[in-house]
Write a protein that holds these residues in place. Sequence first.
Motif, PDB file in Angstrom:
ATOM      1  N   LEU A   1     -17.800  -1.047  -0.246  1.00 53.90           N
ATOM      2  CA  LEU A   1     -17.334  -0.295  -1.410  1.00 53.90           C
ATOM      3  C   LEU A   1     -18.504   0.309  -2.175  1.00 53.90           C
ATOM      4  O   LEU A   1     -18.402   1.432  -2.702  1.00 53.90           O
ATOM      5  N   ILE A   2     -19.615  -0.419  -2.244  1.00 49.94           N
ATOM      6  CA  ILE A   2     -20.813   0.122  -2.906  1.00 49.94           C
ATOM      7  C   ILE A   2     -21.321   1.350  -2.156  1.00 49.94           C
ATOM      8  O   ILE A   2     -21.651   2.383  -2.753  1.00 49.94           O
ATOM      9  N   LYS A   3     -21.345   1.267  -0.806  1.00 52.85           N
ATOM     10  CA  LYS A   3     -21.782   2.430  -0.011  1.00 52.85           C
ATOM     11  C   LYS A   3     -20.841   3.607  -0.201  1.00 52.85           C
ATOM     12  O   LYS A   3     -21.281   4.762  -0.326  1.00 52.85           O
ATOM     13  N   ALA A   4     -19.543   3.336  -0.214  1.00 52.18           N
ATOM     14  CA  ALA A   4     -18.574   4.423  -0.385  1.00 52.18           C
ATOM     15  C   ALA A   4     -18.692   5.051  -1.775  1.00 52.18           C
ATOM     16  O   ALA A   4     -18.577   6.281  -1.927  1.00 52.18           O
ATOM     17  N   THR A   5     -18.924   4.241  -2.781  1.00 50.57           N
ATOM     18  CA  THR A   5     -19.067   4.782  -4.137  1.00 50.57           C
ATOM     19  C   THR A   5     -20.326   5.624  -4.255  1.00 50.57           C
ATOM     20  O   THR A   5     -20.309   6.710  -4.868  1.00 50.57           O
ATOM     21  N   LYS A   6     -21.423   5.153  -3.689  1.00 48.85           N
ATOM     22  CA  LYS A   6     -22.658   5.934  -3.730  1.00 48.85           C
ATOM     23  C   LYS A   6     -22.513   7.251  -2.971  1.00 48.85           C
ATOM     24  O   LYS A   6     -23.126   8.254  -3.335  1.00 48.85           O
ATOM     25  N   ALA A   7     -21.674   7.256  -1.899  1.00 47.87           N
ATOM     26  CA  ALA A   7     -21.463   8.496  -1.137  1.00 47.87           C
ATOM     27  C   ALA A   7     -20.427   9.390  -1.769  1.00 47.87           C
ATOM     28  O   ALA A   7     -20.221  10.528  -1.313  1.00 47.87           O
ATOM     29  N   GLY A   8     -19.733   8.895  -2.818  1.00 45.25           N
ATOM     30  CA  GLY A   8     -18.727   9.716  -3.472  1.00 45.25           C
ATOM     31  C   GLY A   8     -17.434   9.845  -2.702  1.00 45.25           C
ATOM     32  O   GLY A   8     -16.750  10.871  -2.803  1.00 45.25           O
ATOM     33  N   LEU A   9     -17.055   8.812  -1.957  1.00 51.81           N
ATOM     34  CA  LEU A   9     -15.822   8.888  -1.178  1.00 51.81           C
ATOM     35  C   LEU A   9     -14.583   8.611  -2.011  1.00 51.81           C
ATOM     36  O   LEU A   9     -13.486   9.040  -1.649  1.00 51.81           O
ATOM     37  N   GLY A  10     -14.734   7.881  -3.095  1.00 51.70           N
ATOM     38  CA  GLY A  10     -13.589   7.605  -3.952  1.00 51.70           C
ATOM     39  C   GLY A  10     -12.598   6.635  -3.360  1.00 51.70           C
ATOM     40  O   GLY A  10     -11.386   6.798  -3.541  1.00 51.70           O
ATOM     41  N   LEU A  11     -13.076   5.607  -2.690  1.00 55.87           N
ATOM     42  CA  LEU A  11     -12.187   4.602  -2.116  1.00 55.87           C
ATOM     43  C   LEU A  11     -11.931   3.499  -3.136  1.00 55.87           C
ATOM     44  O   LEU A  11     -12.752   3.229  -4.019  1.00 55.87           O
ATOM     45  N   SER A  12     -10.792   2.848  -2.964  1.00 59.22           N
ATOM     46  CA  SER A  12     -10.448   1.732  -3.855  1.00 59.22           C
ATOM     47  C   SER A  12     -10.623   0.421  -3.118  1.00 59.22           C
ATOM     48  O   SER A  12     -10.608   0.365  -1.882  1.00 59.22           O
ATOM     49  N   ILE A  13     -10.743  -0.648  -3.891  1.00 59.75           N
ATOM     50  CA  ILE A  13     -10.934  -1.953  -3.300  1.00 59.75           C
ATOM     51  C   ILE A  13      -9.674  -2.420  -2.573  1.00 59.75           C
ATOM     52  O   ILE A  13      -9.749  -3.170  -1.593  1.00 59.75           O
ATOM     53  N   ASN A  14      -8.510  -1.971  -3.025  1.00 57.99           N
ATOM     54  CA  ASN A  14      -7.261  -2.340  -2.359  1.00 57.99           C
ATOM     55  C   ASN A  14      -7.186  -1.749  -0.954  1.00 57.99           C
ATOM     56  O   ASN A  14      -6.676  -2.390  -0.019  1.00 57.99           O
TER      57      ASN A  14
ATOM     58  N   LEU B   1      -9.736  -1.028   1.060  1.00 56.93           N
ATOM     59  CA  LEU B   1     -10.649  -1.747   1.939  1.00 56.93           C
ATOM     60  C   LEU B   1     -10.131  -3.149   2.257  1.00 56.93           C
ATOM     61  O   LEU B   1     -10.228  -3.616   3.401  1.00 56.93           O
ATOM     62  N   GLU B   2      -9.580  -3.815   1.244  1.00 61.18           N
ATOM     63  CA  GLU B   2      -9.099  -5.175   1.468  1.00 61.18           C
ATOM     64  C   GLU B   2      -7.882  -5.186   2.384  1.00 61.18           C
ATOM     65  O   GLU B   2      -7.748  -6.063   3.250  1.00 61.18           O
ATOM     66  N   SER B   3      -6.993  -4.229   2.222  1.00 63.09           N
ATOM     67  CA  SER B   3      -5.819  -4.176   3.108  1.00 63.09           C
ATOM     68  C   SER B   3      -6.232  -3.910   4.556  1.00 63.09           C
ATOM     69  O   SER B   3      -5.660  -4.485   5.493  1.00 63.09           O
TER      70      SER B   3
ATOM     71  N   ASN C   1     -12.406  -3.194  10.911  1.00 62.60           N
ATOM     72  CA  ASN C   1     -13.826  -3.301  10.587  1.00 62.60           C
ATOM     73  C   ASN C   1     -14.104  -2.367   9.419  1.00 62.60           C
ATOM     74  O   ASN C   1     -14.265  -1.155   9.591  1.00 62.60           O
ATOM     75  N   VAL C   2     -14.156  -2.924   8.222  1.00 57.16           N
ATOM     76  CA  VAL C   2     -14.283  -2.120   7.005  1.00 57.16           C
ATOM     77  C   VAL C   2     -15.626  -1.406   6.976  1.00 57.16           C
ATOM     78  O   VAL C   2     -15.711  -0.200   6.650  1.00 57.16           O
ATOM     79  N   ASP C   3     -16.678  -2.099   7.293  1.00 55.13           N
ATOM     80  CA  ASP C   3     -18.015  -1.511   7.218  1.00 55.13           C
ATOM     81  C   ASP C   3     -18.149  -0.327   8.168  1.00 55.13           C
ATOM     82  O   ASP C   3     -18.733   0.697   7.820  1.00 55.13           O
TER      83      ASP C   3
END
Length: 330
Positions: free
Chosen positions: A63-76, A78-80, A87-89
């Motif tokens: 999630l930190i990588k996605a936020t730094k890249a500006g993807l706008g993903l939510s934790i829900n 990734l967790e789902s 493989n989330v990563d």
Amino acid sequence: MEPQAVTFLIIAAVVIVALFVFLSFFPIMLWISALASGVRISIITLVAMRLRRVVPSRIVNPLIKATKAGLGLSINQLESHFLAGGNVDRVVNALIAAQRANIPLVFERAAAIDLAGRDVLQAVQMSVNPRVIETPIVAAVAKDGIEVKVKARVTVRANIERLVGGAGEETIIARVGEGIVTTVGSSASHKDVLENPDLISRTVLGKGLDAGTAFEILSIDIADVDVGKNIGAHLQTEQAEADKRIAQAKAEERRAMAVAHEQEMKAKVVEMRARVVESESQVPLAMAEALKSGKLGVMDYMNMKNIEADTQMRSTIGKPDTAQQDDHKA
């Protein structure tokens, strides 16, 4: 040891154990790292992940990588995906690579590709850097009966839209081999294929072999063309040998029939001779009956005997002397 010192050691051990238990359920360092990276997540959410048997680091770090890249993903999201066995990563890395390469790819499709068992990051990399698939040697026969062996290199690029449900590399190789066999088989002479190997490439590309596959064919290059056996002459030789065996079998059949017919004729000759002998045996009986009944006189019988003796003498005189011939030969 003094009682105060013992009490202090016990309290220190309890504090350390309690701190260890607290940090195991409350990942403070991970929470601080997320806050420092601009990811707004509560400590309660991290504790809830522990209760759901989700490793917080496998969710927070992507999630930190996605936020730094500006993807706008939510934790829900990734967790789902993690709970579904994905493989989330790797999905986040694929989304970042697709964004940098200006390839349209959303999280839902990337997650679907990952859950389907395909490597979504490798697919994105193949979209940027096409892959070369080398086919095995394909043997085909031209119309003049000469075998031609062809090896091709197929340059493909991953098709993100068809990764889910699309056919793999084996289908591409099989279809290219089919196109090679069709092109060579429709050529009037193997020399046409040797003079224009690009004819195979044009024909194969014109068939749209990448339909329904997870790849897009960019080019088909003929790597090697060799001349093989004269299959036509080999087949003609085998056909001639087969015809020869058939003719020999028919001739043997006719010979056997002729031999059987000859034996039948010999049997008939023996049968006719038996009938002649049987008829001749009736002559003396008939003459005796004629003598008894007075139809044949004694003088007539004697004259007949004289005639037979005279005829036998003449026949003997007319035959060459066999003994004299043998003397002359010796």
